[in-house]
Every structure is written in structure tokens, then in C-alpha cells.
Design a protein around this motif. Structure first.
Motif, PDB file in Angstrom:
ATOM      1  N   LYS A 222      57.335 -12.669 -47.873  1.00 45.26           N
ATOM      2  CA  LYS A 222      57.182 -13.848 -47.050  1.00 45.26           C
ATOM      3  C   LYS A 222      56.051 -13.685 -45.995  1.00 45.26           C
ATOM      4  CE  LYS A 222      59.850 -16.838 -43.816  1.00 45.26           C
ATOM      5  NZ  LYS A 222      60.825 -17.123 -43.065  1.00 45.26           N
ATOM      6  N   ASN A 223      55.216 -14.654 -45.844  1.00 48.90           N
ATOM      7  CA  ASN A 223      53.921 -14.382 -45.185  1.00 48.90           C
ATOM      8  C   ASN A 223      52.911 -13.350 -45.667  1.00 48.90           C
ATOM      9  OD1 ASN A 223      54.774 -16.124 -43.200  1.00 48.90           O
ATOM     10  ND2 ASN A 223      56.168 -14.367 -42.066  1.00 48.90           N
ATOM     11  N   GLU A 227      52.618 -14.385 -51.450  1.00 52.94           N
ATOM     12  CA  GLU A 227      53.810 -15.474 -51.441  1.00 52.94           C
ATOM     13  C   GLU A 227      53.456 -16.499 -52.148  1.00 52.94           C
ATOM     14  OE1 GLU A 227      56.502 -17.478 -47.897  1.00 52.94           O
ATOM     15  OE2 GLU A 227      54.662 -16.857 -47.566  1.00 52.94           O
TER      16      GLU A 227
END
Length: 529
Positions: A222-223, A227
């Protein structure tokens, strides 16, 4: 029990200072299903080949690779490159004969393996007559007949249409679960594989950045720039900032959307185009006089500044159509007009020098020199321009390399650059995202949209429905020799069940016309406030 253990492993290719692989610790248990992922050139293919000594790359190797088995099977990316025999039965028998098995044992293994894979009907066929999907099944069968304990796959679905790819992945999963064979598979397309894996290994510049369960890897990414490669289900969940574990497959994500959001509709605009760049009128083609027709009265127009994506199953004739449009093949009936001029009237190299460029499915055919830089100089003489474009595409460090030493994704990028140096008005691309990671796939989409804004007309033949939905103005399906359902992309993907995007599958029952991830997220955020 561990089937593989790696300690302090490093590997570098000849004349390269940078290490292609640098892994301190990596182990795989017997029966695991391990997914290798990461950007193009991160070391996935190198790592897989180091595990199979017969194809281990030449270079400087340090550290330990402890394998608890010598019986290792390897299935390559390109089905064509692995097949060596003229017929299927001989292909199955080749490896078994090298094991010095008896004739009876060979016959039994061929029969048993072909039956298990459901390809008994192919056993007496010539390999040249098989579709890409059938060839990959034969490759798997020939490897499986030798009863490996460890199966290695290097992007095995890259050349397969979405339906064949799904079936092939399901088959690999079945082999893992039913036969207990350990699987390590490198892939860029993670929608199907991510949730099936027992562990996911994310590589960055030859190093393991994360090696954990799919759920924990999804959270780790995530981020992260990578991703973008996560399954659409997880990306939608992450972008909406919900608490808890992200859904990792279509059914989980569909349930999440249905339980949290009300029906809505995505409104889209249809771009209007004026002049034709390309016209195809009632085109018929077959390879031999008495052979079946591959294309049967194909009709369509490509507008100036339009991007048209053509999808379809393996063997449906998509590449054949591009070869006709680029004058590599000749239709026996019908007309092809390029800016109103019959393609037959373009003499010498004028079709390519003035109007059209073609990136074929196999990028090796684009290269003729000993280094990437020498190849680029064939088209573009200004080295500053070359380095500027190479830097933009992230391949500046590859200019001194031999083209055939590049990874599949790196070669695809360099081949595209060489094609774009010709500044075409019409660009034909055959599977341009093959071997590309999600990050550069996103960059490629931006490049094609930029070219479109400059008036370039583009036809993309692709199995990648997500990419087609991102870039296209219109899409079409090639089936039984004809282009069917040629229409605006939202209408195309909304009405399709199989050749459609993960976002459409996830949200179709709630959000009408939403076929892209950003469209689903926008409708969700509107309700979420």
C-alpha cells in the motif's frame, strides 16, 4: 520440510557492476505455491533460471542454493521457444527418453499426463498446428510427465488470451493442490494468482523487499509504487481507506461493493473523430490456397487520433490482421487504404518511412545490432535525443547491453523506443504490454495517450483487457475471422462477461458502465462522502 533454501546469494551478469540478484535468505517449503512479483528487470527470471542448472545464466555467482530435489520442471514465457518436436507425442516423449525409461513406461506416462491435463485430443497433432494456449499446455504436459517435485514458471500466461490464461492458472493451482508439487511462478498479472498463492515474494532491484502471505504483502505494498500491480479488488479497497483485510479476489470484492454501496451509473462522453487514417474494406485472407480463411470480410475504420484495441482468443487472427495492415502479408480480396491511398501503391519503404510503424509480438525481430545504442542509432543519429528518450523510459543503463541479454520487459521497452524514433502517423502494436510490469504499463498508457493527443492513430492488439480499457476509444473482438462488437470501450466492456475488466466484474451489479478502477472508486467516494 524445505525444498529450497538460499543463503547470501548474489549474481551479476558479465561486464555488469550492478548485481542482478542479491538475496540474504529465502526458503520455500514443500507444497508451497510461491508468487514472484516485481518490476521488469527486478531479477525474477534470473532467480528462476539459477534454480535450474541446465539453463542457469552465465555470470558471477556467490552464495548457496540448497535444493532438496534434482527433479525440477521449467515452463517458459513464450510457448514457441520451448517446443522442439514436430508432433505432440514426440514432445512428451523427448524428456522421458532422456530419463532412459522403458517404452512401456513412456507410453503410460504420456497417456496418464495427457488425460490428467485434458489434452488427449492433441496427442497426435503436429505442434505447428496448435494455438498458443495449446502449445503452453503441451509444454506443461511434457514437463509434468517427468514427475517434477518443483515446478518453475516464468510468466507462463504472457502470450495467452484472458480465458486461456485463467484456465492455465487454475490448472497450475490444481497441480499444486492435488499432486503436492511445489510451484514458484513469476508473473506481472496478479489478479488471478495473488489470492491463490501461499506466499508472495516481492523483489526490488534483485533484493527481497517482502516475502509473506498475500494479505500481508498487499498491506506492505500500500502506497508503494508497485501497488499498481495488486489485484484490482485490493486496490479499490485500499483507495477507499476501509479498515480490515483487503479483498483479494473478484467474489470478495463484489460482496464488499454490494454490501457498502447503492446502485449508481457512471456517465461517460464519446469522443468524436473526423478523418480516417486507415480503412479496411471486406478483407479476406488465408495462408494457402486450399486452407481455411483466417480473415473473412473484415471491415473497419481507424480515425486520425484514435486508439482502437482489438481483443480475441489465441489463433483468432489478430496478428495476421496487423501483418496485412503493415504489408507483411497480402490479402487475396478486399482493400486496405492508408490515408486514402491503396496500400498496394506504397512502393519500397515508403509505407514505413512516411506513415506507419509496427511493433511485432516478438521484439527480438526489431534488433539487429550488438548493443541497444547501436540499434537506436540506426533510426536516430542524435545521441543526446537517444539518451533523453532512454532516460524517460528507464532504460538508460541498458544502452551498452546486447538486446538479447535483456529481460522480456526491458526488451519490450527498447523495441518500442526504436519504433517510436520513426515518428509514425499510424502505430500498430502487437501485445505491447507483454512482459511489462504494472508500473511501466501505466507509463506506456500515458505515452500512447500523449501520441494520440499529437494526432497519431493507434491499433493495439492485446490480451490485456485492463490496458485496453485504460487507453482505448473503441474496442473490438476478433472471432471466426470477423471483427464483432466494435464500439466505444464502456459499452464494449459493460456488455462482456469474459473479455472484460476486473473492475467491471466487481461492480457491474451495482455501478452501471463503470469499467475502470478509477470509475468504481469515484462512484464509491461520491456515496462515502
Amino acid at each position: 520440510m524445505e525444498i529450497l533454501n538460499i543463503k547470501d546469494l548474489s549474481f551479476s551478469y558479465p561486464k555488469q557492476d550492478e548485481k542482478a540478484i542479491e538475496i540474504a535468505d529465502f526458503s520455500v517449503n514443500q507444497g508451497d505455491f510461491v508468487l514472484l512479483c516485481g518490476k521488469s528487470g527486478c531479477g525474477k527470471t534470473t532467480l528462476l533460471k539459477l534454480l535450474k542448472k541446465e539453463i542457469s545464466p552465465f555470470g558471477t555467482l556467490k552464495g548457496k542454493i540448497d535444493l532438496n530435489t534434482e527433479n525440477i520442471g521449467f515452463v517458459f514465457q513464450n510457448p514457441e521457444e520451448q517446443i522442439i518436436s514436430e508432433n505432440v507425442k514426440s514432445e512428451f516423449a523427448f524428456g522421458l527418453e532422456n530419463l532412459k525409461l522403458s517404452t512401456d513406461e513412456i507410453s503410460l506416462r504420456i497417456a496418464e499426463t495427457a488425460s490428467y491435463l485434458g489434452i488427449s485430443y492433441l496427442i497426435n497433432k503436429k505442434t505447428a498446428e496448435l494455438s498458443g494456449g495449446e502449445k503452453q499446455l503441451v509444454n506443461l504436459g511434457a514437463v509434468l510427465a517427468m514427475r517434477p517435485e518443483l515446478l518453475l514458471f516464468d510468466e507462463p500466461t504472457a502470450f495467452l488470451d484472458p480465458i486461456c490464461a485463467k484456465k492455465f492458472i487454475d490448472l497450475i493451482f490444481r497441480i499444486n493442490r492435488e499432486l503436492g508439487i511445489t510451484v514458484i511462478i513469476a508473473e506481472h498479472s496478479l489478479n488471478e494468482l495473488f489470492s491463490l498463492s501461499s506466499r508472495v515474494c516481492f523483489l526490488e532491484k534483485g533484493k527481497i523487499a517482502c516475502y509473506d502471505t498475500p494479505q500481508k504483502t498487499a498491506k506492505f505494498l500500500k502506497n508503494n509504487e508497485f501497488e499498481k500491480a495488486l489485484p484490482t479488488s485490493a486496490r479499490i479497497f485500499n483507495m477507499l481507506d476501509f479498515e480490515g483485510e483487503p479483498p483479494l479476489n473478484i467474489s470478495e470484492a463484489k460482496k464488499f461493493i454490494e454490501e457498502n454501496f447503492k446502485p449508481d451509473r457512471f456517465e461517460f462522453e464519446i469522443e468524436k473523430f473526423k478523418d480516417n487514417a486507415l480503412e479496411v474494406k471486406n478483407v479476406w485472407f488465408r495462408y494457402e490456397k486450399n486452407s481455411p480463411d483466417i480473415l473473412k470480410g473484415v471491415n473497419f475504420e481507424l480515425k486520425q487520433g484514435e486508439i482502437l484495441s482489438i481483443l480475441g482468443g489465441n489463433g483468432s487472427g489478430k496478428t495476421t490482421l496487423l501483418n496485412l495492415l503493415s504489408k507483411l502479408l497480402k490479402a487475396y480480396s478486399g482493400k486496405i487504404l492508408v490515408f486514402g491511398k491503396d496500400i498496394k501503391k506504397f512502393g519500397g519503404n515508403s509505407l514505413y518511412s512516411e506513415n506507419l510503424s509496427y511493433l511485432p509480438q516478438n521484439p527480438t525481430s526489431v534488433f539487429v545490432s550488438q548493443t541497444v545504442l547501436e540499434d537506436f542509432r540506426e533510426i536516430e543519429k542524435d545521441e543526446n535525443v537517444i539518451k533523453s528518450i532512454a532516460s524517460k523510459f528507464g532504460v538508460l543503463h541498458l544502452l551498452a547491453r546486447h538486446p538479447f541479454d535483456l529481460s522480456g520487459g526491458e526488451m519490450q521497452k527498447c523495441a518500442l523506443i526504436k519504433v517510436l524514433f520513426k515518428k509514425p502517423k499510424i502505430l500498430l502494436l502487437d501485445e505491447p504490454t507483454k512482459s511489462l510490469d504494472a508500473v511501466f504499463e501505466n507509463d506506456l498508457a500515458d505515452i500512447l495517450k500523449m501520441l494520440k493527443s499529437e494526432g497519431v492513430s493507434i491499433i493495439v492488439v492485446t490480451h490485456n483487457v485492463e490496458f485496453a480499457a485504460t487507453i482505448s476509444d473503441r474496442c473490438a473482438l476478433l472471432f471466426d475471422g470477423e471483427l464483432t462488437a466494435i464500439c466505444e470501450k464502456h459499452k464494449f466492456f459493460s456488455q462482456n462477461q469474459y473479455f472484460t475488466t476486473a473492475s467491471s466484474r466487481i461492480a457491474k451489479s451495482v455501478f452501471e458502465n463503470a469499467v475502470l478502477q478509477k470509475e468504481v472508486v469515484a462512484l464509491c467516494q461520491k456515496q462515502k462522502g
